[in-house]
Each structure stands twice: as structure tokens, then as C-alpha cells.
Design a protein around this motif. Sequence first.
Motif, PDB file in Angstrom:
ATOM      1  N   ASP A 135       1.887  -3.010 -13.172  1.00 11.11           N
ATOM      2  CA  ASP A 135       1.199  -3.776 -14.218  1.00 11.11           C
ATOM      3  C   ASP A 135       0.198  -4.770 -13.620  1.00 11.11           C
ATOM      4  OD1 ASP A 135       2.541  -2.469 -16.247  1.00 11.11           O
ATOM      5  OD2 ASP A 135       3.957  -4.119 -16.636  1.00 11.11           O
ATOM      6  N   ASN A 136       0.499  -5.315 -12.456  1.00 12.74           N
ATOM      7  CA  ASN A 136      -0.357  -6.345 -11.860  1.00 12.74           C
ATOM      8  C   ASN A 136      -0.918  -5.965 -10.497  1.00 12.74           C
ATOM      9  OD1 ASN A 136       0.035  -8.242 -14.010  1.00 12.74           O
ATOM     10  ND2 ASN A 136       2.116  -8.497 -13.237  1.00 12.74           N
ATOM     11  N   ARG A 137      -0.710  -4.721 -10.109  1.00  9.53           N
ATOM     12  CA  ARG A 137      -1.235  -4.274  -8.808  1.00  9.53           C
ATOM     13  C   ARG A 137      -1.344  -2.760  -8.798  1.00  9.53           C
ATOM     14  NH1 ARG A 137       2.584  -1.864  -5.484  1.00  9.53           N
ATOM     15  NH2 ARG A 137       4.768  -2.320  -5.927  1.00  9.53           N
ATOM     16  N   HIS A 138      -2.160  -2.268  -7.872  1.00  5.38           N
ATOM     17  CA  HIS A 138      -2.225  -0.827  -7.635  1.00  5.38           C
ATOM     18  C   HIS A 138      -1.024  -0.436  -6.782  1.00  5.38           C
ATOM     19  CE1 HIS A 138      -6.217  -0.286  -9.257  1.00  5.38           C
ATOM     20  NE2 HIS A 138      -6.650  -1.317  -8.548  1.00  5.38           N
ATOM     21  N   PRO A 139      -0.648   0.839  -6.788  1.00  2.72           N
ATOM     22  CA  PRO A 139       0.441   1.271  -5.906  1.00  2.72           C
ATOM     23  C   PRO A 139       0.070   1.058  -4.433  1.00  2.72           C
ATOM     24  CG  PRO A 139      -0.028   2.963  -7.543  1.00  2.72           C
ATOM     25  CD  PRO A 139      -1.106   1.928  -7.657  1.00  2.72           C
ATOM     26  N   TYR A 140       1.035   0.598  -3.654  1.00  2.00           N
ATOM     27  CA  TYR A 140       0.867   0.501  -2.210  1.00  2.00           C
ATOM     28  C   TYR A 140       1.159   1.878  -1.613  1.00  2.00           C
ATOM     29  CZ  TYR A 140       1.225  -4.558  -3.008  1.00  2.00           C
ATOM     30  OH  TYR A 140       1.044  -5.839  -3.449  1.00  2.00           O
ATOM     31  N   PRO A 141       0.727   2.131  -0.373  1.00  4.16           N
ATOM     32  CA  PRO A 141       0.990   3.436   0.230  1.00  4.16           C
ATOM     33  C   PRO A 141       2.454   3.861   0.166  1.00  4.16           C
ATOM     34  CG  PRO A 141      -0.581   2.253   1.558  1.00  4.16           C
ATOM     35  CD  PRO A 141      -0.103   1.287   0.496  1.00  4.16           C
ATOM     36  N   GLU A 142       3.376   2.921   0.343  1.00  3.45           N
ATOM     37  CA  GLU A 142       4.802   3.281   0.303  1.00  3.45           C
ATOM     38  C   GLU A 142       5.282   3.647  -1.100  1.00  3.45           C
ATOM     39  OE1 GLU A 142       4.510  -1.277   0.437  1.00  3.45           O
ATOM     40  OE2 GLU A 142       3.575   0.380   1.516  1.00  3.45           O
ATOM     41  N   ASP A 143       4.490   3.324  -2.121  1.00  3.44           N
ATOM     42  CA  ASP A 143       4.820   3.687  -3.501  1.00  3.44           C
ATOM     43  C   ASP A 143       4.345   5.094  -3.862  1.00  3.44           C
ATOM     44  OD1 ASP A 143       5.774   1.066  -4.085  1.00  3.44           O
ATOM     45  OD2 ASP A 143       3.720   0.398  -4.494  1.00  3.44           O
ATOM     46  N   ILE A 144       3.425   5.619  -3.072  1.00  8.61           N
ATOM     47  CA  ILE A 144       2.740   6.866  -3.425  1.00  8.61           C
ATOM     48  C   ILE A 144       3.486   8.065  -2.871  1.00  8.61           C
ATOM     49  CG2 ILE A 144       0.612   8.186  -3.134  1.00  8.61           C
ATOM     50  CD1 ILE A 144      -0.835   5.433  -3.025  1.00  8.61           C
ATOM     51  N   GLU A 145       3.803   8.991  -3.752  1.00  9.04           N
ATOM     52  CA  GLU A 145       4.450  10.247  -3.357  1.00  9.04           C
ATOM     53  C   GLU A 145       3.420  11.339  -3.080  1.00  9.04           C
ATOM     54  OE1 GLU A 145       7.581  10.507  -2.697  1.00  9.04           O
ATOM     55  OE2 GLU A 145       8.211   8.576  -3.496  1.00  9.04           O
ATOM     56  N   LEU A 146       2.313  11.330  -3.839  1.00  7.53           N
ATOM     57  CA  LEU A 146       1.307  12.384  -3.717  1.00  7.53           C
ATOM     58  C   LEU A 146      -0.031  11.884  -4.233  1.00  7.53           C
ATOM     59  CD1 LEU A 146       0.418  15.407  -3.359  1.00  7.53           C
ATOM     60  CD2 LEU A 146       1.320  15.795  -5.657  1.00  7.53           C
ATOM     61  N   LEU A 147      -1.105  12.168  -3.480  1.00 16.67           N
ATOM     62  CA  LEU A 147      -2.479  11.938  -3.926  1.00 16.67           C
ATOM     63  C   LEU A 147      -3.160  13.283  -4.029  1.00 16.67           C
ATOM     64  CD1 LEU A 147      -3.832   9.001  -1.711  1.00 16.67           C
ATOM     65  CD2 LEU A 147      -3.026   8.899  -4.047  1.00 16.67           C
ATOM     66  N   ILE A 148      -3.927  13.473  -5.090  1.00 15.57           N
ATOM     67  CA  ILE A 148      -4.648  14.732  -5.282  1.00 15.57           C
ATOM     68  C   ILE A 148      -6.110  14.433  -5.575  1.00 15.57           C
ATOM     69  CG2 ILE A 148      -4.865  16.843  -6.655  1.00 15.57           C
ATOM     70  CD1 ILE A 148      -1.870  16.539  -7.325  1.00 15.57           C
ATOM     71  N   GLU A 149      -6.990  15.105  -4.848  1.00 15.41           N
ATOM     72  CA  GLU A 149      -8.426  15.079  -5.122  1.00 15.41           C
ATOM     73  C   GLU A 149      -8.820  16.439  -5.674  1.00 15.41           C
ATOM     74  OE1 GLU A 149     -10.549  12.685  -5.004  1.00 15.41           O
ATOM     75  OE2 GLU A 149      -9.584  11.206  -3.719  1.00 15.41           O
ATOM     76  N   VAL A 150      -9.564  16.441  -6.750  1.00 18.67           N
ATOM     77  CA  VAL A 150     -10.163  17.659  -7.273  1.00 18.67           C
ATOM     78  C   VAL A 150     -11.604  17.621  -6.796  1.00 18.67           C
ATOM     79  CG1 VAL A 150     -10.736  18.986  -9.326  1.00 18.67           C
ATOM     80  CG2 VAL A 150      -8.617  17.656  -9.260  1.00 18.67           C
TER      81      VAL A 150
END
Length: 66
Positions: free
Chosen positions: A22-37
Amino acid sequence: MLFDSEPEPDIVIAKLPLERYDNRHPYPEDIELLIEVSDTTLKYDLDTKQKIYALAKIKEYWVIHL
């Protein structure tokens, strides 16, 4: 944090609960997967962005080439 860069992936799969962002973007340790189209930015996505995400220790990064 992603150092001095904040790339904007097309899709982010992050850990729950969603309220933690709610008050921040996910930190790298929060991210399970990033996808670029990718279409016209394929070289940039496979080179520059991949290096940025690797340095940030993103666990999983996919590029879907149209």
C-alpha cells in the motif's frame, strides 16, 4: 531496492498480502516472478533489464517475445 534504477516490468508476481504494498513497491525479496512482454525492446529486456534484475537478486525473470 533496485539500486538507482526502477524498471517497470509488465507483470509482477509478489508475495501476499497485497496490503504490504500500500505504501511501497515490492522489494526484490518480495518478488517471485517478473515478466516482460517484449517486441521492439527485446534486446534491452534481455540485456540491460536482465542485468539490473540479476544484480537485485530477483529470483525469476521471464521475457515473452511477441
